[in-house]
Design an enzyme around this catalytic site. Structure first.
Site, PDB file in Angstrom:
ATOM      1  N   LEU A 135      14.218  -1.883  -7.134  1.00 21.69           N
ATOM      2  CA  LEU A 135      15.193  -1.195  -6.652  1.00 21.69           C
ATOM      3  C   LEU A 135      14.628   0.393  -7.061  1.00 21.69           C
ATOM      4  CD1 LEU A 135      18.142  -3.313  -7.910  1.00 21.69           C
ATOM      5  CD2 LEU A 135      17.416  -3.176  -5.464  1.00 21.69           C
ATOM      6  N   ASP A 136      15.388   1.274  -6.467  1.00 23.84           N
ATOM      7  CA  ASP A 136      15.139   2.567  -6.526  1.00 23.84           C
ATOM      8  C   ASP A 136      15.765   3.047  -8.058  1.00 23.84           C
ATOM      9  OD1 ASP A 136      14.316   3.211  -4.258  1.00 23.84           O
ATOM     10  OD2 ASP A 136      15.955   3.675  -3.221  1.00 23.84           O
ATOM     11  N   ARG A 137      15.254   3.811  -8.746  1.00 18.69           N
ATOM     12  CA  ARG A 137      15.743   3.995 -10.212  1.00 18.69           C
ATOM     13  C   ARG A 137      17.361   4.296 -10.169  1.00 18.69           C
ATOM     14  NH1 ARG A 137      14.183   6.583 -14.784  1.00 18.69           N
ATOM     15  NH2 ARG A 137      15.914   8.131 -15.816  1.00 18.69           N
ATOM     16  N   THR A 139      19.432   2.848  -7.913  1.00 19.55           N
ATOM     17  CA  THR A 139      20.167   1.554  -7.531  1.00 19.55           C
ATOM     18  C   THR A 139      20.232   0.675  -8.474  1.00 19.55           C
ATOM     19  OG1 THR A 139      19.395   2.161  -5.154  1.00 19.55           O
ATOM     20  CG2 THR A 139      20.176   0.093  -5.572  1.00 19.55           C
ATOM     21  N   ARG A 239      19.893   3.534   2.617  1.00 19.56           N
ATOM     22  CA  ARG A 239      20.319   5.026   2.416  1.00 19.56           C
ATOM     23  C   ARG A 239      20.049   5.659   3.882  1.00 19.56           C
ATOM     24  NH1 ARG A 239      16.930   6.424  -2.781  1.00 19.56           N
ATOM     25  NH2 ARG A 239      18.335   8.409  -2.493  1.00 19.56           N
TER      26      ARG A 239
END
EC number: 5.4.99.-
Length: 302
Positions: A135-137, A139, A239
């Protein structure tokens, strides 16, 4: 402790070479090569055999995987982990917002991978950290990590063949008109940027299912809570797709969202579902939406 798998050859496997039998059991050619040259063993009824060995019905086949070496560049450090599930094959982590999944130049330490490597060292588990889903930082939500390369391979195959499902909850700007729809729009890198992605004709196939949960207003700003299912797994897919649809995620300033109500993209991986790579049983893991998102969702629902 060395990871191993044991199978019993049935009548259909009689007269089959060991290599072919293990391939049918999901053992990749790369794994067999590593087993042969990096310290693993292939046993038939407790006796070491090579891949050309011909099986008989009822033979017990065991593959002892080579010991893995922890990644040299990954610092094993102690840190908090919210573990939803763990067994000999995998570990399911609930990641908070603001923590990176793996180290980067800007965030070399304090990541989920650093802390999992620290746990492996504490547990005396000779393994590197195989991140299956990341996951993105900013998220939050569920991350799946395999404890060896074979389990990672099996789960990756499920992703390719649509057996691994990820479900997200997001808060997007505006009131989304349609209740249920799919975005089918290819995604590629935005020219001039190494980070941003965009919808572009020459991009990679990208599909996202969107279901509106409710529409609400907070401090005069219209918002919509949506549940999303990724049918592909492109970088920043949700996104980018929601921005393209005219409804960027709240807090996602990289893709046009405002920071007035929440300080990060309002995106949470709420559930994953897949077939367990060892038992074949369908398993599902869920995570509650964190406070920064839930406080917005329950502010005022209309």
């Amino acid at each position: 402790m060395r990871f191993k798998l044991t199978f019993v050859a049935n009548e259909e496997a009689a007269e089959m070479r060991l290599r072919e039998f293990l391939h049918l059991k999901g053992i990749s050619k790369r794994t067999l090569t590593a087993t042969k040259y990096d310290g693993g063993l292939l046993l038939v009824n407790g006796i070491e055999r090579d891949v050309r060995h011909v099986l008989k019905s009822g033979d017990e086949v065991t593959i002892l995987f080579p010991l893995e070496q922890p990644s040299i560049g990954l610092h094993a450090t102690e840190g908090p982990l919210t573990i939803l599930y763990e067994d000999d094959a995998l570990i399911i982590i609930d990641k908070p917002p603001g923590q990176s999944t793996i180290p980067s130049r800007d965030h070399p330490d304090g990541t989920v991978a650093n802390f999992v490597a620290g746990k492996f060292a504490r547990d005396c588990l000779p393994a590197t950290v195989h991140v299956v889903t990341r996951l993105d930082r900013d998220t939050s939500g569920i991350i799946c990590i395999a404890k060896n390369r074979h389990i990672h391979h099996l789960l990756s195959q499920q992703m390719i063949h649509d057996g691994f499902h990820k479900q997200y909850i997001a808060i997007v700007e505006g009131h989304v008109d349609r209740s249920n729809f799919m975005i089918d729009a290819p995604i590629g890198r935005k020219e001039g940027s190494i980070i941003e992605r965009m919808v572009r004709d020459d991009g990679q196939l990208a599909r996202t299912e969107i279901n509106v949960v409710n529409r609400f207003t907070v401090e005069g700003q219209q918002l919509t809570k949506v549940a999303l299912v990724l049918l592909t797994g492109r970088t920043h897919q949700i996104r980018v797709h929601m921005q393209w649809a005219g409804h960027p995620l709240a807090g996602d300033d990289l893709y046009g969202g405002k920071l007035s109500l929440i300080g990060r993209q309002a995106l949470h991986c709420a559930a994953i579902e897949f077939s367990h790579p060892l038992t074949g049983e369908r398993v599902r893991f869920e995570s509650d939406v964190p406070l920064d998102m839930s406080s917005l969702i329950f502010s005022r629902i209309i």
